[in-house]
Scaffold this motif. Structure first.
Motif, mmCIF file in Angstrom:
data_model
loop_
_atom_site.group_PDB
_atom_site.id
_atom_site.type_symbol
_atom_site.label_atom_id
_atom_site.label_comp_id
_atom_site.label_asym_id
_atom_site.label_seq_id
_atom_site.Cartn_x
_atom_site.Cartn_y
_atom_site.Cartn_z
ATOM 1 N N LEU A 67 0.841 -1.194 0.000
ATOM 2 C CA LEU A 67 0.000 0.000 0.000
ATOM 3 C C LEU A 67 0.878 1.246 0.000
ATOM 4 C CD1 LEU A 67 -2.654 -1.132 2.646
ATOM 5 C CD2 LEU A 67 -2.850 -1.226 0.151
ATOM 6 N N HIS A 68 0.284 2.383 -0.366
ATOM 7 C CA HIS A 68 1.024 3.642 -0.489
ATOM 8 C C HIS A 68 0.303 4.762 0.253
ATOM 9 C CE1 HIS A 68 1.977 1.123 -3.975
ATOM 10 N NE2 HIS A 68 3.176 1.686 -3.935
ATOM 11 N N PHE A 69 1.082 5.647 0.832
ATOM 12 C CA PHE A 69 0.525 6.839 1.477
ATOM 13 C C PHE A 69 1.325 8.041 1.004
ATOM 14 C CE2 PHE A 69 -0.309 9.933 4.786
ATOM 15 C CZ PHE A 69 -1.678 9.796 4.938
ATOM 16 N N LEU A 70 0.623 9.112 0.622
ATOM 17 C CA LEU A 70 1.271 10.271 0.030
ATOM 18 C C LEU A 70 1.342 11.445 0.990
ATOM 19 C CD1 LEU A 70 -0.364 10.294 -3.526
ATOM 20 C CD2 LEU A 70 1.683 9.093 -2.751
ATOM 21 N N GLY A 71 2.413 12.233 0.834
ATOM 22 C CA GLY A 71 2.567 13.484 1.572
ATOM 23 C C GLY A 71 2.590 14.654 0.603
ATOM 24 N N THR A 89 5.118 6.923 1.505
ATOM 25 C CA THR A 89 5.564 5.706 2.178
ATOM 26 C C THR A 89 4.982 4.517 1.428
ATOM 27 O OG1 THR A 89 3.714 5.634 3.743
ATOM 28 C CG2 THR A 89 5.717 6.729 4.480
ATOM 29 N N ILE A 90 5.795 3.476 1.333
ATOM 30 C CA ILE A 90 5.357 2.185 0.811
ATOM 31 C C ILE A 90 5.261 1.257 2.007
ATOM 32 C CG2 ILE A 90 5.931 0.244 -0.699
ATOM 33 C CD1 ILE A 90 7.791 2.296 -2.205
ATOM 34 N N SER A 91 4.109 0.630 2.174
ATOM 35 C CA SER A 91 3.910 -0.275 3.303
ATOM 36 C C SER A 91 3.606 -1.672 2.759
ATOM 37 C CB SER A 91 2.743 0.220 4.174
ATOM 38 O OG SER A 91 2.464 -0.701 5.203
ATOM 39 N N GLN A 92 4.464 -2.623 3.093
ATOM 40 C CA GLN A 92 4.245 -3.995 2.640
ATOM 41 C C GLN A 92 4.114 -4.916 3.844
ATOM 42 O OE1 GLN A 92 6.718 -5.397 -0.520
ATOM 43 N NE2 GLN A 92 5.973 -7.501 -0.384
ATOM 44 N N ARG A 93 3.054 -5.717 3.855
ATOM 45 C CA ARG A 93 2.836 -6.702 4.919
ATOM 46 C C ARG A 93 3.099 -8.087 4.363
ATOM 47 N NH1 ARG A 93 -2.102 -6.383 9.072
ATOM 48 N NH2 ARG A 93 -0.636 -4.805 9.824
ATOM 49 N N GLY A 94 3.822 -8.878 5.124
ATOM 50 C CA GLY A 94 4.095 -10.236 4.668
ATOM 51 C C GLY A 94 4.854 -11.035 5.701
ATOM 52 N N ASP A 95 5.067 -12.292 5.360
ATOM 53 C CA ASP A 95 5.764 -13.218 6.240
ATOM 54 C C ASP A 95 7.271 -13.031 6.101
ATOM 55 O OD1 ASP A 95 5.370 -16.091 7.733
ATOM 56 O OD2 ASP A 95 7.185 -16.053 6.509
ATOM 57 N N VAL A 96 7.922 -12.839 7.219
ATOM 58 C CA VAL A 96 9.385 -12.766 7.238
ATOM 59 C C VAL A 96 9.883 -13.856 8.180
ATOM 60 C CG1 VAL A 96 11.420 -11.347 7.710
ATOM 61 C CG2 VAL A 96 9.342 -10.273 6.836
ATOM 62 N N GLN A 97 10.343 -14.958 7.593
ATOM 63 C CA GLN A 97 10.849 -16.088 8.365
ATOM 64 C C GLN A 97 9.869 -16.535 9.447
ATOM 65 O OE1 GLN A 97 15.220 -14.326 7.453
ATOM 66 N NE2 GLN A 97 14.881 -14.976 9.555
ATOM 67 N N VAL A 99 7.265 -14.896 10.684
ATOM 68 C CA VAL A 99 6.669 -13.830 11.499
ATOM 69 C C VAL A 99 5.972 -12.835 10.573
ATOM 70 C CG1 VAL A 99 7.118 -11.989 13.168
ATOM 71 C CG2 VAL A 99 8.477 -14.096 13.239
ATOM 72 N N LEU A 100 4.695 -12.566 10.818
ATOM 73 C CA LEU A 100 3.956 -11.583 10.030
ATOM 74 C C LEU A 100 4.472 -10.187 10.379
ATOM 75 C CD1 LEU A 100 1.658 -11.196 7.956
ATOM 76 C CD2 LEU A 100 0.111 -10.853 9.907
ATOM 77 N N CYS A 101 4.938 -9.462 9.350
ATOM 78 C CA CYS A 101 5.593 -8.174 9.580
ATOM 79 C C CYS A 101 5.050 -7.098 8.647
ATOM 80 C CB CYS A 101 7.096 -8.294 9.327
ATOM 81 S SG CYS A 101 7.974 -9.296 10.547
ATOM 82 N N ASP A 102 5.231 -5.856 9.070
ATOM 83 C CA ASP A 102 5.040 -4.699 8.211
ATOM 84 C C ASP A 102 6.397 -4.072 7.940
ATOM 85 O OD1 ASP A 102 2.267 -4.701 7.858
ATOM 86 O OD2 ASP A 102 1.914 -3.596 9.714
ATOM 87 N N VAL A 103 6.671 -3.831 6.656
ATOM 88 C CA VAL A 103 7.846 -3.062 6.256
ATOM 89 C C VAL A 103 7.343 -1.728 5.747
ATOM 90 C CG1 VAL A 103 9.810 -2.905 4.697
ATOM 91 C CG2 VAL A 103 9.174 -5.112 5.661
ATOM 92 N N VAL A 104 7.906 -0.648 6.267
ATOM 93 C CA VAL A 104 7.524 0.694 5.833
ATOM 94 C C VAL A 104 8.769 1.381 5.294
ATOM 95 C CG1 VAL A 104 6.619 2.940 6.540
ATOM 96 C CG2 VAL A 104 5.643 0.840 7.494
ATOM 97 N N CYS A 105 8.664 1.823 4.034
ATOM 98 C CA CYS A 105 9.764 2.520 3.380
ATOM 99 C C CYS A 105 9.321 3.943 3.060
ATOM 100 C CB CYS A 105 10.162 1.792 2.098
ATOM 101 S SG CYS A 105 11.576 2.549 1.255
ATOM 102 N N THR A 106 10.103 4.907 3.479
ATOM 103 C CA THR A 106 9.816 6.325 3.240
ATOM 104 C C THR A 106 10.696 6.834 2.109
ATOM 105 O OG1 THR A 106 9.245 6.661 5.560
ATOM 106 C CG2 THR A 106 9.825 8.618 4.286
ATOM 107 N N GLY A 107 10.107 7.640 1.240
ATOM 108 C CA GLY A 107 10.888 8.197 0.142
ATOM 109 C C GLY A 107 10.077 9.196 -0.655
ATOM 110 N N ARG A 108 10.390 9.268 -1.951
ATOM 111 C CA ARG A 108 9.684 10.172 -2.856
ATOM 112 C C ARG A 108 9.381 9.449 -4.155
ATOM 113 N NH1 ARG A 108 14.149 14.205 -3.790
ATOM 114 N NH2 ARG A 108 15.329 12.749 -2.501
ATOM 115 N N PHE A 109 8.225 9.730 -4.730
ATOM 116 C CA PHE A 109 7.999 9.399 -6.123
ATOM 117 C C PHE A 109 8.571 10.545 -6.953
ATOM 118 C CE2 PHE A 109 4.159 6.809 -4.745
ATOM 119 C CZ PHE A 109 4.763 5.591 -5.021
#
Length: 199
Positions: A67-71, A89-97, A99-109
């Motif tokens: 998912l994406h969130f804009l500023g 921000t790009i938010s990805q939810r998924g299994d990491v070894q 464990v269900l996790c959220d990865v959040v990456c901040t940046g710019r388009f």
């Protein structure tokens, strides 16, 4: 209304529609934000916009959740061309070894837009990845990452690349980050685009 203000409003509308329609799975309307030769660059995909729509749909069917969130947005406008930077921000939810996790990456388009036949459309979307993190959805869960594997990925999208690799994607390792040669080359391409040069 002043023509430049009208262009800026249409551009901002396009940028916001990209995130809402893509994340809602509104594929027919999502396709309208692109020009026919539009290209999407991402850690896990690089290619034509229509292929991006197809592989995103395939990912959804497999349970991939991004998912994406804009500023704020900054628009550099010159005639029928624009370079648009949008905090995101790009938010990805998924299994990491296991464990269900959220990865959040901040940046710019960083977007290359053009007005053709009276319609603004996206020609190239290139994200800039600035920093990211990973958190278990259950705060009591214990997450142990492979430190050596993690260190092999670029600092700006290290955790995002880690989770995407875990679920089978091949991740591009030379994407623009907050600083460095790749982002400097991108800025040059942006200036050239506004000067009328081809991509």
């Amino acid at each position: 209304m002043d023509e430049q203000l009208k262009d800026r409003l249409e551009i901002r509308d396009l940028i916001e529609n990209w995130a809402v329609w893509r994340d809602a799975g509104d594929w027919d309307r999502f396709a309208t934000v692109w020009h026919d030769d539009g290209v999407m660059m991402a850690t896990w995909f690089q290619g034509p916009a229509l292929d991006f729509i197809r592989v995103t749909q395939e990912g959804w069917a497999k349970g991939v959740s991004i998912l994406h969130f804009l500023g704020g947005t900054s628009i550099d406008l010159k005639g029928d061309r624009a370079i648009v930077q949008t905090k995101m921000t790009i938010s990805q939810r998924g299994d990491v070894q296991g464990v269900l996790c959220d990865v959040v990456c901040t940046g710019r388009f960083y977007d290359f837009l053009e007005k053709r036949d009276g319609r603004w459309g996206m020609v190239l979307r290139q994200p800039i990845y600035e920093k990211d993190r990973v958190d278990p959805v259950d705060p009591a869960a214990r997450l142990e990452l492979d430190r050596e594997a993690l260190a092999a990925f670029p600092a700006g999208y290290r955790h995002l690349a880690y989770i995407q690799t875990q679920i089978g994607y091949k991740v591009k390792l030379d994407m623009p980050q907050l600083v460095g040669a790749e982002v400097e080359k991108l800025y040059v391409r942006g200036r050239d685009w506004l000067a009328g040069k081809p991509l």
